[in-house]
Scaffold this motif. Structure first.
Motif, PDB file in Angstrom:
ATOM      1  N   VAL A   1       0.834  -1.204   0.000  1.00 22.95           N
ATOM      2  CA  VAL A   1       0.000   0.000   0.000  1.00 22.95           C
ATOM      3  C   VAL A   1       0.868   1.252   0.000  1.00 22.95           C
ATOM      4  CG1 VAL A   1      -1.681   1.330   1.314  1.00 22.95           C
ATOM      5  CG2 VAL A   1      -1.937  -1.157   1.123  1.00 22.95           C
ATOM      6  N   THR A   2       1.958   1.228   0.792  1.00 26.50           N
ATOM      7  CA  THR A   2       2.831   2.407   0.876  1.00 26.50           C
ATOM      8  C   THR A   2       3.531   2.685  -0.449  1.00 26.50           C
ATOM      9  OG1 THR A   2       3.229   1.995   3.226  1.00 26.50           O
ATOM     10  CG2 THR A   2       4.795   3.427   2.080  1.00 26.50           C
ATOM     11  N   ILE A   3       4.133   1.648  -1.043  1.00 33.35           N
ATOM     12  CA  ILE A   3       4.854   1.844  -2.311  1.00 33.35           C
ATOM     13  C   ILE A   3       3.875   2.171  -3.430  1.00 33.35           C
ATOM     14  CG2 ILE A   3       6.370   0.753  -3.999  1.00 33.35           C
ATOM     15  CD1 ILE A   3       7.558  -0.892  -1.754  1.00 33.35           C
ATOM     16  N   SER A   4       2.689   1.563  -3.390  1.00 29.78           N
ATOM     17  CA  SER A   4       1.679   1.872  -4.400  1.00 29.78           C
ATOM     18  C   SER A   4       1.260   3.329  -4.319  1.00 29.78           C
ATOM     19  CB  SER A   4       0.466   0.958  -4.210  1.00 29.78           C
ATOM     20  OG  SER A   4      -0.517   1.222  -5.186  1.00 29.78           O
ATOM     21  N   ALA A   5       1.189   3.863  -3.101  1.00 30.02           N
ATOM     22  CA  ALA A   5       0.851   5.286  -2.935  1.00 30.02           C
ATOM     23  C   ALA A   5       1.920   6.180  -3.547  1.00 30.02           C
ATOM     24  CB  ALA A   5       0.670   5.611  -1.459  1.00 30.02           C
ATOM     25  N   MET A   6       3.176   5.774  -3.402  1.00 27.51           N
ATOM     26  CA  MET A   6       4.262   6.542  -4.024  1.00 27.51           C
ATOM     27  C   MET A   6       4.074   6.612  -5.539  1.00 27.51           C
ATOM     28  SD  MET A   6       7.610   5.018  -2.090  1.00 27.51           S
ATOM     29  CE  MET A   6       7.720   4.883  -0.298  1.00 27.51           C
ATOM     30  N   ALA A   7       3.711   5.450  -6.129  1.00 27.82           N
ATOM     31  CA  ALA A   7       3.547   5.395  -7.580  1.00 27.82           C
ATOM     32  C   ALA A   7       2.288   6.126  -8.035  1.00 27.82           C
ATOM     33  CB  ALA A   7       3.498   3.941  -8.033  1.00 27.82           C
ATOM     34  N   ASP A   8       1.212   6.019  -7.240  1.00 36.52           N
ATOM     35  CA  ASP A   8      -0.061   6.634  -7.631  1.00 36.52           C
ATOM     36  C   ASP A   8      -0.055   8.154  -7.500  1.00 36.52           C
ATOM     37  OD1 ASP A   8      -1.485   4.450  -8.474  1.00 36.52           O
ATOM     38  OD2 ASP A   8      -2.265   3.972  -6.486  1.00 36.52           O
ATOM     39  N   ALA A   9       0.834   8.676  -6.655  1.00 36.92           N
ATOM     40  CA  ALA A   9       0.806  10.115  -6.346  1.00 36.92           C
ATOM     41  C   ALA A   9       0.928  10.968  -7.603  1.00 36.92           C
ATOM     42  CB  ALA A   9       1.917  10.456  -5.355  1.00 36.92           C
ATOM     43  N   SER A  10       1.859  10.610  -8.498  1.00 31.58           N
ATOM     44  CA  SER A  10       2.054  11.441  -9.685  1.00 31.58           C
ATOM     45  C   SER A  10       0.838  11.420 -10.592  1.00 31.58           C
ATOM     46  CB  SER A  10       3.296  10.986 -10.456  1.00 31.58           C
ATOM     47  OG  SER A  10       3.145   9.663 -10.906  1.00 31.58           O
ATOM     48  N   PHE A  11       0.125  10.296 -10.652  1.00 33.43           N
ATOM     49  CA  PHE A  11      -1.080  10.214 -11.481  1.00 33.43           C
ATOM     50  C   PHE A  11      -2.264  10.886 -10.793  1.00 33.43           C
ATOM     51  CE2 PHE A  11       1.384   6.622 -13.143  1.00 33.43           C
ATOM     52  CZ  PHE A  11       1.304   6.874 -14.492  1.00 33.43           C
ATOM     53  N   PHE A  12      -2.430  10.609  -9.509  1.00 37.37           N
ATOM     54  CA  PHE A  12      -3.581  11.151  -8.785  1.00 37.37           C
ATOM     55  C   PHE A  12      -3.544  12.679  -8.761  1.00 37.37           C
ATOM     56  CE2 PHE A  12      -6.177  12.321  -5.173  1.00 37.37           C
ATOM     57  CZ  PHE A  12      -7.246  11.431  -5.243  1.00 37.37           C
ATOM     58  N   PHE A  13      -2.362  13.221  -8.539  1.00 35.12           N
ATOM     59  CA  PHE A  13      -2.212  14.675  -8.462  1.00 35.12           C
ATOM     60  C   PHE A  13      -1.671  15.265  -9.766  1.00 35.12           C
ATOM     61  CE2 PHE A  13      -1.726  13.202  -4.027  1.00 35.12           C
ATOM     62  CZ  PHE A  13      -2.822  13.850  -3.479  1.00 35.12           C
ATOM     63  N   LEU A  14      -1.906  14.564 -10.872  1.00 36.48           N
ATOM     64  CA  LEU A  14      -1.413  15.017 -12.166  1.00 36.48           C
ATOM     65  C   LEU A  14      -1.870  16.438 -12.521  1.00 36.48           C
ATOM     66  CD1 LEU A  14       0.375  14.014 -14.435  1.00 36.48           C
ATOM     67  CD2 LEU A  14      -1.624  13.017 -15.534  1.00 36.48           C
ATOM     68  N   PRO A  15      -3.108  16.841 -12.225  1.00 34.46           N
ATOM     69  CA  PRO A  15      -3.494  18.229 -12.526  1.00 34.46           C
ATOM     70  C   PRO A  15      -2.611  19.273 -11.840  1.00 34.46           C
ATOM     71  CG  PRO A  15      -5.441  16.902 -12.120  1.00 34.46           C
ATOM     72  CD  PRO A  15      -4.261  16.043 -11.762  1.00 34.46           C
ATOM     73  N   ILE A  16      -2.161  18.988 -10.618  1.00 34.44           N
ATOM     74  CA  ILE A  16      -1.287  19.935  -9.924  1.00 34.44           C
ATOM     75  C   ILE A  16       0.042  20.055 -10.660  1.00 34.44           C
ATOM     76  CG2 ILE A  16      -0.076  20.443  -7.775  1.00 34.44           C
ATOM     77  CD1 ILE A  16      -2.228  18.956  -6.276  1.00 34.44           C
ATOM     78  N   LEU A  17       0.627  18.902 -11.027  1.00 35.53           N
ATOM     79  CA  LEU A  17       1.926  18.904 -11.710  1.00 35.53           C
ATOM     80  C   LEU A  17       1.835  19.574 -13.079  1.00 35.53           C
ATOM     81  CD1 LEU A  17       3.068  15.230 -10.919  1.00 35.53           C
ATOM     82  CD2 LEU A  17       3.531  17.303  -9.617  1.00 35.53           C
ATOM     83  N   VAL A  18       0.815  19.200 -13.839  1.00 32.90           N
ATOM     84  CA  VAL A  18       0.649  19.768 -15.182  1.00 32.90           C
ATOM     85  C   VAL A  18       0.337  21.264 -15.095  1.00 32.90           C
ATOM     86  CG1 VAL A  18      -0.803  19.750 -17.247  1.00 32.90           C
ATOM     87  CG2 VAL A  18      -0.060  17.601 -16.231  1.00 32.90           C
ATOM     88  N   GLY A  19      -0.509  21.651 -14.147  1.00 34.61           N
ATOM     89  CA  GLY A  19      -0.848  23.066 -13.990  1.00 34.61           C
ATOM     90  C   GLY A  19       0.362  23.901 -13.647  1.00 34.61           C
ATOM     91  N   PHE A  20       1.187  23.408 -12.727  1.00 37.71           N
ATOM     92  CA  PHE A  20       2.399  24.129 -12.333  1.00 37.71           C
ATOM     93  C   PHE A  20       3.329  24.297 -13.532  1.00 37.71           C
ATOM     94  CE2 PHE A  20       6.623  24.603 -10.562  1.00 37.71           C
ATOM     95  CZ  PHE A  20       6.437  25.444  -9.465  1.00 37.71           C
ATOM     96  N   ALA A  21       3.550  23.192 -14.274  1.00 38.05           N
ATOM     97  CA  ALA A  21       4.447  23.247 -15.435  1.00 38.05           C
ATOM     98  C   ALA A  21       3.888  24.155 -16.530  1.00 38.05           C
ATOM     99  CB  ALA A  21       4.678  21.840 -15.987  1.00 38.05           C
ATOM    100  N   ALA A  22       2.575  24.091 -16.763  1.00 32.77           N
ATOM    101  CA  ALA A  22       1.965  24.918 -17.809  1.00 32.77           C
ATOM    102  C   ALA A  22       2.063  26.398 -17.460  1.00 32.77           C
ATOM    103  CB  ALA A  22       0.504  24.518 -18.004  1.00 32.77           C
ATOM    104  N   ALA A  23       1.864  26.723 -16.190  1.00 30.32           N
ATOM    105  CA  ALA A  23       1.942  28.120 -15.773  1.00 30.32           C
ATOM    106  C   ALA A  23       3.357  28.669 -15.942  1.00 30.32           C
ATOM    107  CB  ALA A  23       1.487  28.256 -14.321  1.00 30.32           C
ATOM    108  N   LYS A  24       4.355  27.857 -15.587  1.00 33.91           N
ATOM    109  CA  LYS A  24       5.735  28.293 -15.789  1.00 33.91           C
ATOM    110  C   LYS A  24       6.006  28.508 -17.269  1.00 33.91           C
ATOM    111  CE  LYS A  24       9.209  27.068 -13.417  1.00 33.91           C
ATOM    112  NZ  LYS A  24      10.337  26.348 -12.800  1.00 33.91           N
TER     113      LYS A  24
END
Length: 644
Positions: A318-341
């Motif tokens: 569960v812990t390692i899966s959460a590490m892997a899922d984080a980038s997908f689950f919070f993808l809008p945050i990552l993409v939004g930050f990169a797009a704004a820059k």
């Protein structure tokens, strides 16, 4: 003055002394580089060379300047003055500012320094002397600030066709010079293998000089960008360029570039869209790929055939899966930050909007299809935006427009609070009610349709896509496919298209491997084996630009192999559950939801084997021998109505 000479001027009025006569052993033994000292009799400090301010010490006692010829010049005011915490110094320039020799850059209170019992000597040092200087002549004696006191002799730079490998700093200097100099560069981004410049005038860049130098695989004109293809070392070269031109790091894409890019409106719009997607997605690709590998490895460890080494209910899983899922689950945050820059707007505002879209309660309501409200016959429901891309890219663009408008209408003393306040409220509301549902619906529909089309067409789709996908890579247009693949995985959990693309990566790697093994040329073997590893790890540009396209039959052999690999993938209805391609992406063919379903993994093994064997044999028998002449790198045909 000869081209291989650079004049150095006194940074202050006073007495010029040889570096060996200065009091600090770090300086007088040349540890910091060649240079000279000036014992000042005045407080004014001027630039000893023309260039760009690259560093200002927090304690204000030292300033760095990088010249157009690549000299890294340090002006160090006083000896051991760092402990004075900036009290006697006033700096009159800022980081990234262009200065001319003789321009005032600082003042130093020499009486204050003397009162503290410290040496006031101002050091002028070329800190990269070992790589740039063949020698330095210094004229000792009294001088005025800005007087010529030293002559630096540059090392002979390898010609454009040289095989000499440059350091990252020297390669960055070479690239800056040959794209037209720092004054011709408006902004810069990079993707996995390319420096993507936005130039004021592309005609000032020297394509042939750049593309024929070791360390540079090719040059492309595409999507309104001047693309310098570096390969796996692009991040290091990008960092070296930004170190010399620090203002480029966060420089937005110029609006004028969007409007004046040649071609008809449709072509121009498509180019701008690809450029925007590139800037928004490229910083995110690495973490998505890494996350996909982790998810695949977890699925592998749960296989009953391997003894179920890991339980899906265990804390470790569960812990390692959460590490892997984080980038997908919070993808809008990552993409939004990169797009704004990329747009030059506030990335924190975009990140907050992305955070709103992935807020746990919003996600819960979205999964349940909870009704927000009804208006006449219209029913507005919450949607689940975790794992999504396109709604956030549009939201980042809307946020930029909203910020620009608010900064025009709001007084300056209200902007710090009310610009983010209104932007977050307005854009989040529009995304939630209008643009998000529309775009998410269309994106999900396209993703499902592509998966269906690839599956339904079977071997035909696999054969065609496998044969021609790498042609998109040549012009950087594969970035238009990347978010579609990500959207497929986000909406359906799998991507049949990506499985075929994976075979094309393996094929190009096998083609360049055949060259590396067959060739008796040491440089060809070195480049070939390095490019093979890169392609098998999912990045084919070093193989394509370094060797395969230079020998057209090698590239064609790779396409033949990928056509057969795609055919097998289509026949066996293989699919991928992760993002990472190439041989390293084997774990992406395990279904995390049903680890015992191994059809796609067997498809991967067979398709990869077919791709490797066909490509390798085609190159060995037909595609390459050492007697062939390496062709010029392929340049994109010029668009009608443009000059180059």
């Amino acid at each position: 003055m000869a081209k291989n000479e650079v004049a150095l001027y006194s940074p202050a009025s006073g007495e010029v002394i040889a570096l060996s006569k200065t009091s600090d052993p770090i300086f007088n033994q040349g540890t910091m580089g060649e240079g000279f000292g000036v014992v000042p009799n005045d407080k004014i400090v001027v630039a000893p060379v023309s260039g760009t301010v690259s560093m200002i010490a927090e304690t204000k006692h030292a300033i760095g300047i990088i010249t157009e010829t690549g000299l890294e010049v340090l002006i160090h005011m006083g000896v051991d003055t760092v402990g004075l915490k900036g009290k006697p110094f006033t700096v009159t320039v800022e980081n990234g500012q262009v200065v001319n020799a003789g321009d005032q850059i600082a003042t130093m209170d020499i009486d204050f320094v003397k009162a503290e019992g410290l040496d006031t000597t101002i050091m002028t040092l070329v800190t990269n002397s070992n790589s740039t200087l063949a020698g330095l002549d210094v004229t000792e004696g009294p001088c005025e600030a800005g007087a010529l006191v030293a002559q630096a002799y540059l090392k002979t730079v390898a010609g454009p066709d040289s095989d000499k490998k440059l350091s990252y700093d020297d390669l960055a200097t070479f690239i800056i010079k040959n794209v037209g100099g720092q004054e011709n560069i408006q902004s810069l981004i990079h993707c996995i293998t390319r420096l993507r410049f936005y130039l004021k005038d592309e005609s000032k860049a020297h394509d042939d000089i750049l593309k024929n130098h070791r360390g540079i695989l090719d040059v492309k004109h595409a999507a309104g960008q001047y693309q310098v293809v570096i390969g796996n070392e692009v991040t290091n070269v990008y960092d070296a360029v930004v170190k010399q031109l620090p203002k480029l790091e966060n420089a937005p894409k110029p609006e004028s570039q969007q409007q004046t890019n040649g071609g008809n409106p449709v072509t121009r719009a498509f180019g701008n869209l690809i450029g925007f997607i590139t800037g928004s997605m490229s910083p995110v690709i690495g973490v998505i790929a890494a996350s996909g590998i982790i998810k695949g490895l977890l699925a592998l460890l749960t296989l009953p055939q391997l003894g179920s080494l890991l339980s899906i209910k265990s804390p470790t899983y569960v812990t390692i899966s959460a590490m892997a899922d984080a980038s997908f689950f919070f993808l809008p945050i990552l993409v939004g930050f990169a797009a704004a820059k990329r747009l030059g707007s506030d990335p924190m505002i975009a990140a907050v909007i992305g955070g709103f879209l992935t807020y746990p309660q919003i996600v819960t309501w979205g999964k349940a299809g909870k009704l927000m409200f009804s208006l006449g016959g219209w029913h507005f429901q919450f949607l689940n935006y975790s794992y999504s891309i396109f709604p956030m890219i549009l939201a980042a663009w809307l946020a930029q427009k909203c910020e620009q408008w608010l900064k025009k209408v709001l007084p300056s003393y209200l902007q710090m609070i009310f610009t983010p306040l209104f932007t977050i409220l307005i854009v989040s509301g529009i995304t939630l009610l209008i643009t998000g549902p529309v775009i998410q619906g269309v994106a999900n529909g396209i993703a499902v349709f592509i998966n269906w089309l690839v599956s339904a067409s079977g071997w035909i789709g696999g054969l065609v896509i496998g044969a021609f996908y790498q042609l998109l890579v040549i012009f950087g247009l594969h970035w238009g496919v990347v978010p579609l693949v990500a959207q497929q995985i986000a909406s359906t959990g799998q991507s049949s298209l990506n499985a075929i693309i994976c075979a094309s990566m393996v094929s190009q790697g096998a083609a360049v491997l055949a060259v590396a093994i067959k060739s008796r040329k040491a440089d060809m073997k070195e480049l070939g084996f390095a490019a093979t590893i890169s392609a098998f790890c999912g990045v084919t540009e070093p193989a394509i630009y370094g060797i395969n396209l230079r020998y057209r039959k090698v590239f064609a052999s790779g396409c033949i192999g990928s056509a057969f690999g795609g055919l097998v993938t289509g026949l066996m209805h293989g699919t991928m559950y992760g993002f990472t391609g190439g041989l390293i992406g084997f774990s992406s063919f395990f279904n995390p939801a049903h680890p015992t379903q191994l059809n796609s993994f067997y498809t991967f093994l067979i398709a990869s084997a077919v791709s490797i064997v066909v490509s390798f044999i085609a190159v060995w028998v037909w595609g390459y021998n050492d007697n062939m002449t390496m062709g010029k790198k392929v340049a994109k045909k010029q668009r009608p109505g443009t000059t180059k």
